[in-house]
Design a protein around this motif. Structure first.
Motif, PDB file in Angstrom:
ATOM      1  N   TYR A   1      -3.108  -1.043   1.940  1.00 11.00           N
ATOM      2  CA  TYR A   1      -1.747  -1.552   2.558  1.00 11.00           C
ATOM      3  C   TYR A   1      -1.658  -2.774   1.729  1.00 11.00           C
ATOM      4  CZ  TYR A   1       2.027  -3.165   5.087  1.00 11.00           C
ATOM      5  OH  TYR A   1       3.256  -3.859   5.695  1.00 11.00           O
ATOM      6  N   ARG A   2      -2.603  -3.705   1.766  1.00 15.13           N
ATOM      7  CA  ARG A   2      -2.346  -5.190   1.148  1.00 15.13           C
ATOM      8  C   ARG A   2      -1.782  -4.622  -0.299  1.00 15.13           C
ATOM      9  NH1 ARG A   2      -7.237  -8.667  -0.022  1.00 15.13           N
ATOM     10  NH2 ARG A   2      -7.592  -7.076  -1.402  1.00 15.13           N
ATOM     11  N   THR A   3      -2.730  -3.946  -0.933  1.00 23.33           N
ATOM     12  CA  THR A   3      -2.310  -3.674  -2.570  1.00 23.33           C
ATOM     13  C   THR A   3      -0.808  -3.344  -2.647  1.00 23.33           C
ATOM     14  OG1 THR A   3      -4.644  -3.305  -3.111  1.00 23.33           O
ATOM     15  CG2 THR A   3      -3.244  -2.491  -4.563  1.00 23.33           C
ATOM     16  N   ALA A   4      -0.506  -2.234  -1.756  1.00 21.79           N
ATOM     17  CA  ALA A   4       0.722  -1.573  -1.868  1.00 21.79           C
ATOM     18  C   ALA A   4       1.932  -2.433  -1.454  1.00 21.79           C
ATOM     19  CB  ALA A   4       0.722  -0.360  -0.764  1.00 21.79           C
ATOM     20  N   TYR A   5       1.497  -3.276  -0.489  1.00 26.06           N
ATOM     21  CA  TYR A   5       2.439  -4.320  -0.233  1.00 26.06           C
ATOM     22  C   TYR A   5       2.856  -5.109  -1.369  1.00 26.06           C
ATOM     23  CZ  TYR A   5       5.374  -8.018   1.765  1.00 26.06           C
ATOM     24  OH  TYR A   5       6.168  -9.097   1.606  1.00 26.06           O
ATOM     25  N   LEU A   6       1.810  -5.704  -1.872  1.00 29.09           N
ATOM     26  CA  LEU A   6       1.954  -6.619  -3.101  1.00 29.09           C
ATOM     27  C   LEU A   6       2.599  -5.952  -4.309  1.00 29.09           C
ATOM     28  CD1 LEU A   6      -1.295  -8.429  -2.722  1.00 29.09           C
ATOM     29  CD2 LEU A   6       0.773  -9.523  -2.290  1.00 29.09           C
ATOM     30  N   LEU A   7       2.241  -4.725  -4.522  1.00 32.01           N
ATOM     31  CA  LEU A   7       3.021  -3.735  -5.485  1.00 32.01           C
ATOM     32  C   LEU A   7       4.529  -3.575  -5.169  1.00 32.01           C
ATOM     33  CD1 LEU A   7       0.397  -1.260  -6.144  1.00 32.01           C
ATOM     34  CD2 LEU A   7       1.070  -3.135  -7.983  1.00 32.01           C
ATOM     35  N   LEU A   8       4.922  -3.231  -4.126  1.00 25.59           N
ATOM     36  CA  LEU A   8       6.118  -2.890  -3.848  1.00 25.59           C
ATOM     37  C   LEU A   8       6.979  -4.164  -3.113  1.00 25.59           C
ATOM     38  CD1 LEU A   8       5.243   0.516  -2.219  1.00 25.59           C
ATOM     39  CD2 LEU A   8       6.150  -0.009  -4.546  1.00 25.59           C
ATOM     40  N   GLY A   9       6.567  -5.063  -2.509  1.00 23.21           N
ATOM     41  CA  GLY A   9       7.188  -6.206  -1.823  1.00 23.21           C
ATOM     42  C   GLY A   9       7.917  -5.566  -0.414  1.00 23.21           C
ATOM     43  N   ASP A  10       7.411  -4.232   0.040  1.00 19.49           N
ATOM     44  CA  ASP A  10       8.465  -3.770   1.124  1.00 19.49           C
ATOM     45  C   ASP A  10       7.245  -3.389   2.132  1.00 19.49           C
ATOM     46  OD1 ASP A  10       9.793  -1.297   2.587  1.00 19.49           O
ATOM     47  OD2 ASP A  10      11.408  -2.868   2.261  1.00 19.49           O
ATOM     48  N   HIS A  11       7.251  -3.703   3.346  1.00 23.59           N
ATOM     49  CA  HIS A  11       6.474  -3.259   4.328  1.00 23.59           C
ATOM     50  C   HIS A  11       6.506  -1.554   4.597  1.00 23.59           C
ATOM     51  CE1 HIS A  11       4.622  -7.061   5.439  1.00 23.59           C
ATOM     52  NE2 HIS A  11       5.697  -7.399   5.742  1.00 23.59           N
ATOM     53  N   GLY A  12       7.577  -1.190   4.746  1.00 25.28           N
ATOM     54  CA  GLY A  12       7.861   0.326   4.829  1.00 25.28           C
ATOM     55  C   GLY A  12       7.180   1.141   3.941  1.00 25.28           C
ATOM     56  N   LEU A  13       7.913   0.748   2.365  1.00 26.36           N
ATOM     57  CA  LEU A  13       7.356   1.430   1.335  1.00 26.36           C
ATOM     58  C   LEU A  13       5.962   1.282   1.227  1.00 26.36           C
ATOM     59  CD1 LEU A  13      10.378   0.450  -1.047  1.00 26.36           C
ATOM     60  CD2 LEU A  13       9.913   2.624  -0.099  1.00 26.36           C
ATOM     61  N   ALA A  14       5.124   0.256   1.564  1.00 23.45           N
ATOM     62  CA  ALA A  14       4.029   0.265   1.528  1.00 23.45           C
ATOM     63  C   ALA A  14       3.340   1.005   2.373  1.00 23.45           C
ATOM     64  CB  ALA A  14       3.353  -1.354   1.600  1.00 23.45           C
ATOM     65  N   GLU A  15       3.791   1.180   3.558  1.00 25.09           N
ATOM     66  CA  GLU A  15       3.168   2.325   4.313  1.00 25.09           C
ATOM     67  C   GLU A  15       3.130   3.330   3.717  1.00 25.09           C
ATOM     68  OE1 GLU A  15       4.589   1.858   8.325  1.00 25.09           O
ATOM     69  OE2 GLU A  15       3.562  -0.154   8.719  1.00 25.09           O
ATOM     70  N   ASP A  16       4.457   3.930   3.093  1.00 22.73           N
ATOM     71  CA  ASP A  16       4.487   5.318   2.831  1.00 22.73           C
ATOM     72  C   ASP A  16       3.679   5.608   1.423  1.00 22.73           C
ATOM     73  OD1 ASP A  16       6.871   5.604   4.678  1.00 22.73           O
ATOM     74  OD2 ASP A  16       8.097   5.304   3.247  1.00 22.73           O
ATOM     75  N   LEU A  17       3.312   4.520   0.649  1.00 25.40           N
ATOM     76  CA  LEU A  17       2.656   4.783  -0.448  1.00 25.40           C
ATOM     77  C   LEU A  17       1.306   4.738  -0.119  1.00 25.40           C
ATOM     78  CD1 LEU A  17       2.071   4.654  -3.501  1.00 25.40           C
ATOM     79  CD2 LEU A  17       2.001   2.156  -3.335  1.00 25.40           C
ATOM     80  N   VAL A  18       0.712   4.016   1.035  1.00 28.24           N
ATOM     81  CA  VAL A  18      -0.639   4.289   1.370  1.00 28.24           C
ATOM     82  C   VAL A  18      -0.803   5.606   2.178  1.00 28.24           C
ATOM     83  CG1 VAL A  18      -2.435   3.494   2.996  1.00 28.24           C
ATOM     84  CG2 VAL A  18      -0.907   1.776   1.832  1.00 28.24           C
ATOM     85  N   GLN A  19       0.146   5.955   2.785  1.00 34.90           N
ATOM     86  CA  GLN A  19      -0.025   7.242   3.637  1.00 34.90           C
ATOM     87  C   GLN A  19       0.026   8.789   2.262  1.00 34.90           C
ATOM     88  OE1 GLN A  19       3.216   7.588   6.302  1.00 34.90           O
ATOM     89  NE2 GLN A  19       2.073   6.284   7.788  1.00 34.90           N
ATOM     90  N   THR A  20       0.997   8.093   1.371  1.00 32.45           N
ATOM     91  CA  THR A  20       0.891   9.199   0.197  1.00 32.45           C
ATOM     92  C   THR A  20      -0.362   9.267  -0.251  1.00 32.45           C
ATOM     93  OG1 THR A  20       3.343   8.934   0.058  1.00 32.45           O
ATOM     94  CG2 THR A  20       1.859   9.888  -1.783  1.00 32.45           C
ATOM     95  N   ALA A  21      -0.912   8.304  -0.657  1.00 31.71           N
ATOM     96  CA  ALA A  21      -2.126   8.154  -1.444  1.00 31.71           C
ATOM     97  C   ALA A  21      -3.180   8.524  -0.620  1.00 31.71           C
ATOM     98  CB  ALA A  21      -2.512   6.497  -1.879  1.00 31.71           C
ATOM     99  N   LEU A  22      -3.377   8.410   0.697  1.00 27.46           N
ATOM    100  CA  LEU A  22      -4.430   8.881   1.286  1.00 27.46           C
ATOM    101  C   LEU A  22      -4.258  10.341   1.624  1.00 27.46           C
ATOM    102  CD1 LEU A  22      -4.759   5.953   4.088  1.00 27.46           C
ATOM    103  CD2 LEU A  22      -6.401   6.894   2.568  1.00 27.46           C
TER     104      LEU A  22
END
Length: 191
Positions: free
Chosen positions: A29-50
């Protein structure tokens, strides 16, 4: 994600995936947030990756390898999102949210996050993987699917761009964070 070792184990069970998700989520999540800069998109990215990691779970021979695989999937998925035309639409916000990581002086965090948001996606990915996730040049190159030379040049260009984006005061902070011999507060890597 096959193991190249001699002994092969049975694929990890769903319970092991559940434990893996619980352990890996904060870092992903930390990596995703730093890549995207948005909490909601970061959660979506982590869920997609998982979800993609789970789809390959039957081929996993060693649970220890799953973390690196999931991080690579996360970065590759983010890269594909950056390529989409709709991704280029900026979403304005009044302020940048705080992140869990500690920076030497937390008052500089919004400026550093804003500067990160101005980097090209590949440069942002290199900075996040190298200095926040504490990966080596070789590990970053593997995660991004590029050469070590590309990682080094992207790191150089990104740091130069960050220095021009940040005020003179923050330039000193960035230098201290990325080059000091003291224990790193942002997971800095200097190789």
């Amino acid at each position: 994600m096959e193991s190249s070792g001699r002994g092969s184990r049975r694929p990890p069970a769903d319970e092991e995936f559940t434990a893996f998700v619980a352990a890996a989520w904060p870092g992903l999540y930390r990596t995703a947030y730093l890549l995207l800069g948005d909490h909601g998109l970061a959660e979506d990215l982590v869920q997609t990756a998982l979800a993609k990691t789970y789809a390959s779970w039957g081929r996993v021979r060693h649970v220890e390898a799953a973390s690196g695989y999931a991080r690579t999937v996360l970065v590759n998925t983010a890269t594909s999102w950056f390529r989409r035309r709709s991704w280029r639409r900026d979403l304005p916000t009044a302020s940048l949210p705080e992140v869990a990581d500690q920076v030497a002086d937390p008052t500089h965090r919004p400026s550093i996050l804003a500067a990160l948001a101005h980097l090209a996606p590949r440069q942002r990915a290199v900075i996040v993987l190298r200095f926040y996730d504490d990966l080596s040049v070789a590990e970053t190159a593997e995660a991004l699917g590029c050469t070590e030379g590309t990682v080094k040049s992207q790191t150089h260009d990104a740091l130069r761009r960050l220095r021009t984006l940040l005020d003179d005061d923050l330039d000193d902070v960035l230098d201290d964070e990325l080059t000091s011999d003291s224990p790193p507060t942002m997971g800095t890597r200097r190789d």
